[in-house]
Design a protein around this motif. Sequence first.
Motif, PDB file in Angstrom:
ATOM      1  N   GLY A  81      81.129  29.216  80.494  1.00 23.36           N
ATOM      2  CA  GLY A  81      82.180  28.294  80.297  1.00 23.36           C
ATOM      3  C   GLY A  81      81.717  26.888  80.413  1.00 23.36           C
ATOM      4  O   GLY A  81      80.763  26.477  80.307  1.00 23.36           O
ATOM      5  N   GLU A  82      82.798  25.809  80.657  1.00 26.33           N
ATOM      6  CA  GLU A  82      82.387  24.431  80.888  1.00 26.33           C
ATOM      7  C   GLU A  82      81.443  24.175  82.017  1.00 26.33           C
ATOM      8  O   GLU A  82      80.680  23.244  82.251  1.00 26.33           O
ATOM      9  N   LYS A  83      81.488  25.077  83.111  1.00 23.23           N
ATOM     10  CA  LYS A  83      80.773  24.638  84.328  1.00 23.23           C
ATOM     11  C   LYS A  83      79.226  25.415  84.041  1.00 23.23           C
ATOM     12  O   LYS A  83      78.398  24.602  84.517  1.00 23.23           O
ATOM     13  N   GLU A  84      79.142  26.547  83.896  1.00 23.06           N
ATOM     14  CA  GLU A  84      77.910  27.151  83.895  1.00 23.06           C
ATOM     15  C   GLU A  84      77.824  28.360  82.809  1.00 23.06           C
ATOM     16  O   GLU A  84      78.688  28.972  82.214  1.00 23.06           O
ATOM     17  N   VAL A  85      76.603  28.874  82.435  1.00 22.88           N
ATOM     18  CA  VAL A  85      76.420  29.844  81.763  1.00 22.88           C
ATOM     19  C   VAL A  85      75.707  30.796  82.796  1.00 22.88           C
ATOM     20  O   VAL A  85      74.687  30.448  83.300  1.00 22.88           O
ATOM     21  N   HIS A  86      76.147  32.070  83.142  1.00 23.19           N
ATOM     22  CA  HIS A  86      75.630  32.843  83.953  1.00 23.19           C
ATOM     23  C   HIS A  86      75.350  34.228  83.417  1.00 23.19           C
ATOM     24  O   HIS A  86      76.231  34.832  83.049  1.00 23.19           O
ATOM     25  N   ALA A  87      73.969  34.672  83.762  1.00 29.54           N
ATOM     26  CA  ALA A  87      73.813  35.941  83.358  1.00 29.54           C
ATOM     27  C   ALA A  87      73.930  37.021  84.597  1.00 29.54           C
ATOM     28  O   ALA A  87      73.293  36.622  85.612  1.00 29.54           O
ATOM     29  N   TRP A  88      74.415  38.277  84.482  1.00 26.08           N
ATOM     30  CA  TRP A  88      74.287  39.137  85.473  1.00 26.08           C
ATOM     31  C   TRP A  88      73.848  40.670  85.065  1.00 26.08           C
ATOM     32  O   TRP A  88      74.000  41.005  83.612  1.00 26.08           O
ATOM     33  N   THR A  89      72.981  41.301  85.629  1.00 25.35           N
ATOM     34  CA  THR A  89      72.409  42.534  85.528  1.00 25.35           C
ATOM     35  C   THR A  89      73.221  43.702  86.044  1.00 25.35           C
ATOM     36  O   THR A  89      73.626  43.858  86.976  1.00 25.35           O
ATOM     37  N   ILE A  90      73.484  44.671  85.072  1.00 29.68           N
ATOM     38  CA  ILE A  90      74.010  45.998  85.592  1.00 29.68           C
ATOM     39  C   ILE A  90      73.329  46.980  84.915  1.00 29.68           C
ATOM     40  O   ILE A  90      72.669  46.951  84.016  1.00 29.68           O
ATOM     41  N   PRO A  91      73.590  48.329  85.307  1.00 29.27           N
ATOM     42  CA  PRO A  91      73.093  49.603  84.985  1.00 29.27           C
ATOM     43  C   PRO A  91      73.797  49.757  83.771  1.00 29.27           C
ATOM     44  O   PRO A  91      74.785  49.518  83.519  1.00 29.27           O
ATOM     45  N   ALA A  92      73.114  50.423  82.665  1.00 28.55           N
ATOM     46  CA  ALA A  92      73.637  51.095  81.236  1.00 28.55           C
ATOM     47  C   ALA A  92      74.849  51.930  81.819  1.00 28.55           C
ATOM     48  O   ALA A  92      74.518  52.692  82.687  1.00 28.55           O
ATOM     49  N   GLY A  93      75.763  51.725  81.075  1.00 32.08           N
ATOM     50  CA  GLY A  93      76.868  52.709  81.093  1.00 32.08           C
ATOM     51  C   GLY A  93      78.040  52.211  82.167  1.00 32.08           C
ATOM     52  O   GLY A  93      79.101  52.764  82.471  1.00 32.08           O
ATOM     53  N   ALA A  94      77.567  50.910  82.888  1.00 28.07           N
ATOM     54  CA  ALA A  94      78.631  50.379  83.795  1.00 28.07           C
ATOM     55  C   ALA A  94      80.000  49.872  83.256  1.00 28.07           C
ATOM     56  O   ALA A  94      80.042  49.373  82.288  1.00 28.07           O
ATOM     57  N   LYS A  95      80.968  50.333  83.679  1.00 27.39           N
ATOM     58  CA  LYS A  95      82.320  49.936  83.257  1.00 27.39           C
ATOM     59  C   LYS A  95      82.838  48.909  83.753  1.00 27.39           C
ATOM     60  O   LYS A  95      82.319  48.109  84.550  1.00 27.39           O
ATOM     61  N   ALA A  96      83.875  48.308  83.302  1.00 31.60           N
ATOM     62  CA  ALA A  96      84.283  46.701  83.445  1.00 31.60           C
ATOM     63  C   ALA A  96      84.597  46.441  84.997  1.00 31.60           C
ATOM     64  O   ALA A  96      84.093  45.595  85.305  1.00 31.60           O
ATOM     65  N   PRO A  97      85.077  47.452  85.700  1.00 28.54           N
ATOM     66  CA  PRO A  97      85.541  47.051  87.025  1.00 28.54           C
ATOM     67  C   PRO A  97      84.131  46.943  87.830  1.00 28.54           C
ATOM     68  O   PRO A  97      83.932  45.988  88.739  1.00 28.54           O
ATOM     69  N   GLN A  98      83.132  47.896  87.583  1.00 31.49           N
ATOM     70  CA  GLN A  98      81.950  47.787  88.218  1.00 31.49           C
ATOM     71  C   GLN A  98      81.224  46.436  87.873  1.00 31.49           C
ATOM     72  O   GLN A  98      80.629  45.745  88.769  1.00 31.49           O
ATOM     73  N   ALA A  99      81.351  45.999  86.600  1.00 27.13           N
ATOM     74  CA  ALA A  99      80.456  44.821  86.360  1.00 27.13           C
ATOM     75  C   ALA A  99      81.202  43.729  87.083  1.00 27.13           C
ATOM     76  O   ALA A  99      80.596  42.753  87.608  1.00 27.13           O
ATOM     77  N   ALA A 100      82.429  43.555  87.201  1.00 31.40           N
ATOM     78  CA  ALA A 100      83.384  42.819  87.946  1.00 31.40           C
ATOM     79  C   ALA A 100      82.825  42.524  89.230  1.00 31.40           C
ATOM     80  O   ALA A 100      82.738  41.360  89.960  1.00 31.40           O
ATOM     81  N   GLY A 101      82.533  43.699  90.016  1.00 33.24           N
ATOM     82  CA  GLY A 101      82.002  43.653  91.187  1.00 33.24           C
ATOM     83  C   GLY A 101      80.791  43.214  91.652  1.00 33.24           C
ATOM     84  O   GLY A 101      80.381  42.801  92.494  1.00 33.24           O
ATOM     85  N   VAL A 102      79.970  43.147  90.547  1.00 35.71           N
ATOM     86  CA  VAL A 102      78.676  42.408  90.436  1.00 35.71           C
ATOM     87  C   VAL A 102      78.796  40.839  90.719  1.00 35.71           C
ATOM     88  O   VAL A 102      78.145  40.319  91.637  1.00 35.71           O
ATOM     89  N   ILE A 103      79.871  40.320  90.366  1.00 40.25           N
ATOM     90  CA  ILE A 103      80.048  39.052  90.750  1.00 40.25           C
ATOM     91  C   ILE A 103      80.690  38.591  92.051  1.00 40.25           C
ATOM     92  O   ILE A 103      80.452  37.846  92.780  1.00 40.25           O
ATOM     93  N   HIS A 104      81.579  39.632  92.225  1.00 36.16           N
ATOM     94  CA  HIS A 104      82.473  39.574  93.491  1.00 36.16           C
ATOM     95  C   HIS A 104      83.048  40.878  93.851  1.00 36.16           C
ATOM     96  O   HIS A 104      83.960  41.443  92.964  1.00 36.16           O
ATOM     97  N   THR A 105      83.139  41.370  94.926  1.00 40.54           N
ATOM     98  CA  THR A 105      83.829  42.531  95.578  1.00 40.54           C
ATOM     99  C   THR A 105      85.127  42.428  95.047  1.00 40.54           C
ATOM    100  O   THR A 105      86.011  43.449  94.661  1.00 40.54           O
ATOM    101  N   ASP A 106      85.717  41.332  95.377  1.00 41.56           N
ATOM    102  CA  ASP A 106      87.412  41.114  95.305  1.00 41.56           C
ATOM    103  C   ASP A 106      87.631  41.385  93.619  1.00 41.56           C
ATOM    104  O   ASP A 106      88.830  41.828  93.221  1.00 41.56           O
ATOM    105  N   PHE A 107      86.737  41.041  92.770  1.00 38.89           N
ATOM    106  CA  PHE A 107      86.960  40.954  91.252  1.00 38.89           C
ATOM    107  C   PHE A 107      87.094  42.756  91.005  1.00 38.89           C
ATOM    108  O   PHE A 107      87.981  42.938  90.131  1.00 38.89           O
ATOM    109  N   GLU A 108      86.503  43.566  91.564  1.00 36.91           N
ATOM    110  CA  GLU A 108      86.317  44.823  91.291  1.00 36.91           C
ATOM    111  C   GLU A 108      87.665  45.452  91.932  1.00 36.91           C
ATOM    112  O   GLU A 108      88.296  46.430  91.172  1.00 36.91           O
ATOM    113  N   LYS A 109      87.830  45.094  93.194  1.00 37.30           N
ATOM    114  CA  LYS A 109      89.281  45.821  93.738  1.00 37.30           C
ATOM    115  C   LYS A 109      90.531  45.567  93.163  1.00 37.30           C
ATOM    116  O   LYS A 109      91.325  46.348  93.097  1.00 37.30           O
ATOM    117  N   GLY A 110      90.517  44.175  92.789  1.00 43.53           N
ATOM    118  CA  GLY A 110      91.692  43.712  92.071  1.00 43.53           C
ATOM    119  C   GLY A 110      91.662  43.628  90.694  1.00 43.53           C
ATOM    120  O   GLY A 110      92.527  42.944  90.002  1.00 43.53           O
TER     121      GLY A 110
END
Length: 365
Positions: A288-317
């Motif tokens: 986005g306008e602030k930054e470009v950020h790369a995140w690592t996940i295991p192959a096959g990770a689904k969207a909520p799991q990937a969101a949780g890599v950024i913050h646990t609240d992202f996965e919960k909600g």
Amino acid sequence: MLRTGIVGLPNVGKSTLFNALTCAKNAQSANYPFCTIEPNVGVVVVPDERLEILKNLCKCKEIIPTTIEFVDIAGLVKGASKGEGLGNQFLHNIREVDAIIQVVRCFDDENTIHVAGRVNPLDDIVIINTELALADMSSVEKRIVRIAKQVKSGDKEAVLEDKVLKKLMELLSEGTFINIKDCFEGDELQIVKQLNLMSTKPVIYAANVSEFDLKEGNEYTKAVENYAKAHNAEVVIISARIEEELAELSPDEAKEYLNDLGIEDSGINRMIKAVYNLLDLRTFITAGEKEVHAWTIPAGAKAPQAAGVIHTDFEKGFIRAEITPYEDFVACGSYAACKDKGLTRIEGKDYEIQDGDLVHFRFAV
């Protein structure tokens, strides 16, 4: 953070490789055994040319790449499983990593002492693998004794674990790394993972050569490649000394140096990519306008799991994910253009994140 241990016999080039990986001189390198006593740790950026392209397109100020932690571990010798050399310390350190890079000497140099007095990469591999297996067998034997009463009483979980442990003893007796996914499944696999055995960790053999053998390899590297192929492992041919020299050059100078050697990519980049491949990892990106950020996940990770890599609240909600493939974003030049062309999709909780996906998560806390 992903942790990868650099291991090998003394004087095979481990610390030199570590210096190159971390672009630093904080790992001592010298021509005598046990130069490295305490493990040196360095955080290494995972090379990803996509991030700079996205930074320019998004006109943001910062790139935050994904990283790997490399640990330079003390050299191991025959008898380490019984405490020889720095055996006990070495074994403790290696249990803490996610993957192993085993540096194997594949060069002749009379000025660099080999702990065994001769260069034989297969013998070196066997020594290390055997010592790891012997130490793991000791751990498994202790566990078998510990659960013996529960097994005798007919406890179902203990009976299953006992079966797994005895199968592990058979596999470890072969003195090689074990691909646990080929040997165990379901609850058995979970039992093995909880044991955190060294011989079950993914391994890459780094065949350390002189600059003259970097492009084609030599008889030593061919032997290592044949061994790795037979044991479902990976090999990267690398010159630790050349990589250390490259680390001191500017990007343009390093590229010119590699071209002079007839090599397209540095051994370090190939090694990092091999680690990702070995561990079956993927990268998704938030940009986005602030930054470009790369995140690592295991192959096959689904969207909520990937969101949780950024913050646990992202996965919960988690509500949904807006997905824009990297290639489409670059072709269109902006999110707005991608949306206009219908290239940005709305995906739910069952979507598997793909490598290079640009993702914007919607969530509610």
